[in-house]
Design an enzyme around this catalytic site. Structure first.
Site, short mmCIF file in Angstrom:
data_model
loop_
_atom_site.label_atom_id
_atom_site.label_comp_id
_atom_site.label_asym_id
_atom_site.label_seq_id
_atom_site.Cartn_x
_atom_site.Cartn_y
_atom_site.Cartn_z
N CYS A 1 -1.86 9.19 2.79
CA CYS A 1 -1.43 8.58 1.53
C CYS A 1 -2.38 8.88 0.39
CB CYS A 1 -1.26 7.07 1.70
SG CYS A 1 -2.77 6.20 2.19
N GLU B 1 0.87 -1.18 0.00
CA GLU B 1 0.00 0.00 0.00
C GLU B 1 0.90 1.22 0.00
OE1 GLU B 1 -2.92 -0.25 -0.68
OE2 GLU B 1 -3.43 -2.31 -0.18
#
Length: 483
Positions: A262, A228
């Site tokens: 993110c 991720e």
């Protein structure tokens, strides 16, 4: 586990991180072999324990992460860490029984009578590497998936959140033995030692550059990985998008945790001629949400001085190369002390500047104008595939055009960030923004081995295909099945 044991584990990690991690992994693998398929009741009990402990430790966790950031908004910790973590636990508890059921599959005519089923088996021991920006959610979210699938887990926490790590270690030790869930602390050498272990699955959340090293280390053990990562997530504002509405939603997504997210909007693509309208509207919207910065507990600080200096150096570089910086500081406060950073909208940034090449991960937002939607899409598609893409507009034809002609880990239309909180949808990147996915059912699948099981009784129709092959029955089989 008693505090002195936790303390001794921490000292062991410092003395010989590789040996300590290897011993813990061996302990978990041994425990897994003794109970390779935890029952539904066992898994539900573990999930309920985690939820209860999370609620009991809520205040210490909030205070610890506030100390690590110097200022971390209490509400942001509740909204972005506690709520999605608890929602993921509740969702797993509600659906786990259905997820665990073997999946029936069709049997080919030639192989009847028989049955085909796919059984979902725990992979074993899962390694989880956690970043510093949302350490509660990004540690416990993957853990929920791992426990739901029946696994054990080892969690490597960031060295930048030492206070939070201590509380989370205490929380997990209060409900799980070390051979079930263990936390590892330490800096770069410990992280390297962690990635080199022969886990049954490794999930890493962090930067693309570090992700490459993690994948290379895992490859030596043929360890499956879920990465991720991040990248530069674009937001496209269409010609028909209401500017106030777009700015409000962008401001929420960019200001949460001061942009240290993110999936935060990294840069904005907007129609040529709308630049000043956007800048003025965004300033007004931010001022309404955050009337002040310096002593405002709603506005989080940058995690540490190194990150703070990095962001400022990127701004200095952009300015030297001709960019125009629009700082948003509603009360013109002196922010030179501490790590609070005012948002900055950047106009005319050099395409080769660090700001335009690397993920920003802070409250800085470049704006880029476009003539038509295809020019905007070309800009996005000429670069690495992002973790998130945001589109603002209500023209259905244009929206579908954007969806069909772009690639991203996930898309959010007319909002930011919140697609990440949808438990019934997978979350994951593509290309430079990651590989694999989790959350909800996809998390259960990621941490499970889908094992195909074909079962036959006494009668075996397939024997008609046995040698010798030159027989009338073979000609009939070929005629019927090869056409």
């Amino acid at each position: 586990m008693q505090p002195r044991i936790v303390e001794s584990c921490s000292k062991l990690t410092e003395l010989n991180p590789s040996l300590h991690i290897s011993n813990l992994l061996a302990s978990q693998k041994t425990a897994y072999r003794k109970n390779p398929l935890p029952t539904y009741q066992e898994r539900i009990h573990q999930l309920k324990q985690l939820k209860q402990a999370l609620l009991e430790f809520k205040e210490p966790l909030i205070e610890a992460i506030n100390q690590d950031f110097s200022v971390r908004s209490r509400d942001e910790t509740l909204l972005a860490e506690f709520m999605p973590t608890i929602e993921s636990i509740n969702y797993a508890i509600k659906h786990l029984k259905q997820w665990m059921k073997p999946s029936k599959r069709k049997v080919g005519l030639l192989f009847m009578p028989a049955s085909n089923k796919v059984h979902f088996q725990p992979v074993g021991v899962v390694g989880i590497i956690v970043p510093w920006n949302y350490p509660i959610f990004l540690a416990l979210g993957p853990l929920v998936g791992a426990l739901s699938a029946g696994n054990r887990a080892m969690i490597k926490m960031s060295e930048f959140t030492p206070n939070l790590n201590k509380v989370l270690t205490k929380l997990l030790a209060s409900i799980y033995k070390l051979d079930k869930v263990a936390i590892i602390e330490g800096d770069a050498p410990t992280a390297i030692a962690f990635t080199e272990q022969a886990f049954d699955h490794l999930l890493f959340t962090g930067s693309t550059s570090v992700g490459r090293h993690v994948m290379a280390a895992a490859a030596k053990n043929l360890t499956p990985v879920t990465l991720e990562l991040g990248g530069k997530s674009p937001a496209i504002i269409s010609q028909d998008a209401p500017m106030v509405e777009a700015c409000e939603r962008l401001c929420f997504g960019k200001s949460l945790n001061s942009g240290q997210t993110c999936v935060a909007p990294d840069y904005i693509l907007l129609p040529k001629g709308c630049e000043q309208e956007f800048i003025q509207t965004y300033q007004q919207v931010f001022t309404k949400m955050y009337p002040s910065i310096k002593d405002n507990d709603d506005y989080s600080a940058i995690i540490n001085e190194a990150q703070h200096q990095r962001l400022n150096s990127w701004l200095d570089e952009a300015k030297e190369q001709g960019a125009i910086l629009h700082e948003i500081n509603p009360k013109n406060e002196d922010l030179s002390s501490g790590r609070k950073m005012a948002p900055v909208i950047v106009e005319d940034a050099n395409a080769e500047s660090t700001l335009m090449q690397d993920e920003i991960f802070g409250p800085i937002m470049p704006i880029i104008s476009y003539q038509n939607i295809d020019e905007a899409l070309d800009y996005v598609n000429d670069r690495a595939r992002p973790l998130a893409l945001y589109y603002f507009g209500y023209n259905k034809q244009e929206r579908e055009h954007v969806l069909q002609h772009s690639h991203a880990g996930g898309v959010c239309v007319n909002d930011t960030l919140v697609h990440l909180a949808q438990e019934d949808m997978p979350f994951g990147g593509i290309g430079d923004s990651g590989m694999g996915q989790y959350h909800g059912y996809e998390g259960f699948l990621t941490f499970s081995k889908a094992k195909a099981v074909h079962t036959k009784g006494h009668f075996n129709s397939a024997k008609f295909a046995y040698a010798p092959y030159k027989s009338p029955i073979h000609k009939l089989i070929y005629k019927f099945f090869i056409r």
